[in-house]
Design a protein around this motif. Structure first.
Motif, short mmCIF file in Angstrom:
data_model
loop_
_atom_site.label_atom_id
_atom_site.label_comp_id
_atom_site.label_asym_id
_atom_site.label_seq_id
_atom_site.Cartn_x
_atom_site.Cartn_y
_atom_site.Cartn_z
N ASN A 180 0.86 3.82 -3.09
CA ASN A 180 0.53 5.22 -2.83
C ASN A 180 1.61 6.14 -3.41
N SER A 207 -10.64 2.14 -5.07
CA SER A 207 -9.39 2.70 -4.59
C SER A 207 -9.66 3.71 -3.48
N GLU A 266 0.83 -1.22 0.00
CA GLU A 266 0.00 0.00 0.00
C GLU A 266 0.86 1.26 0.00
N GLY A 295 -5.95 2.65 0.80
CA GLY A 295 -4.58 2.30 1.15
C GLY A 295 -4.13 2.77 2.52
#
Length: 122
Positions: A35, A82, A31, A85
């Motif tokens: 990101n 999405s 994640e 994260g």
């Protein structure tokens, strides 16, 4: 980049005999890297770095990227694929944050407590 990050992480966790948390730590690292790729890297000339370290009773996952914009958790709408994260990182780690590295970028990190190595290195 993600395949390399997962390989580096798996090798480190095996070396440290930390298998029971490997799924959580792998997800956190993935994640953080994702990101960084999505929000900080703006072209093929820019790079990010993953660092994984065992410090005392914690594993630290840190991603360095060229952005100076702080990461901001989102509140995605139901059904969005999405935007989760940093929520995942927050739930699976004891703490997370970022540090600006002068004007050249930032380090986004997460700390995952490790109680003890797995018995017999399994």
């Amino acid at each position: 980049m993600l395949i390399g990050a997962r390989r580096i992480l798996a090798e480190a966790l095996q070396r440290w005999h930390i298998h029971s948390l490997s799924s959580d730590i792998s997800l956190i690292a993935t994640e953080l890297v994702t990101n960084g790729i999505q929000h900080a890297l703006r072209g093929p000339a820019e790079h990010g770095w993953l660092t994984v370290a065992l410090r005392g009773d914690s594993v630290i996952c840190a991603v360095t990227d060229p952005s100076t914009t702080p990461p901001a958790p989102r509140s995605p709408l139901p059904g969005e694929e999405s935007g989760y994260g940093l929520q995942i990182v927050s739930r699976l780690s004891a703490s997370w944050g970022h540090s600006v590295v002068d004007d050249s970028g930032q380090v986004v990190w997460a700390r995952i407590p490790v109680t003890a190595p797995d018995p017999d290195g399994q």
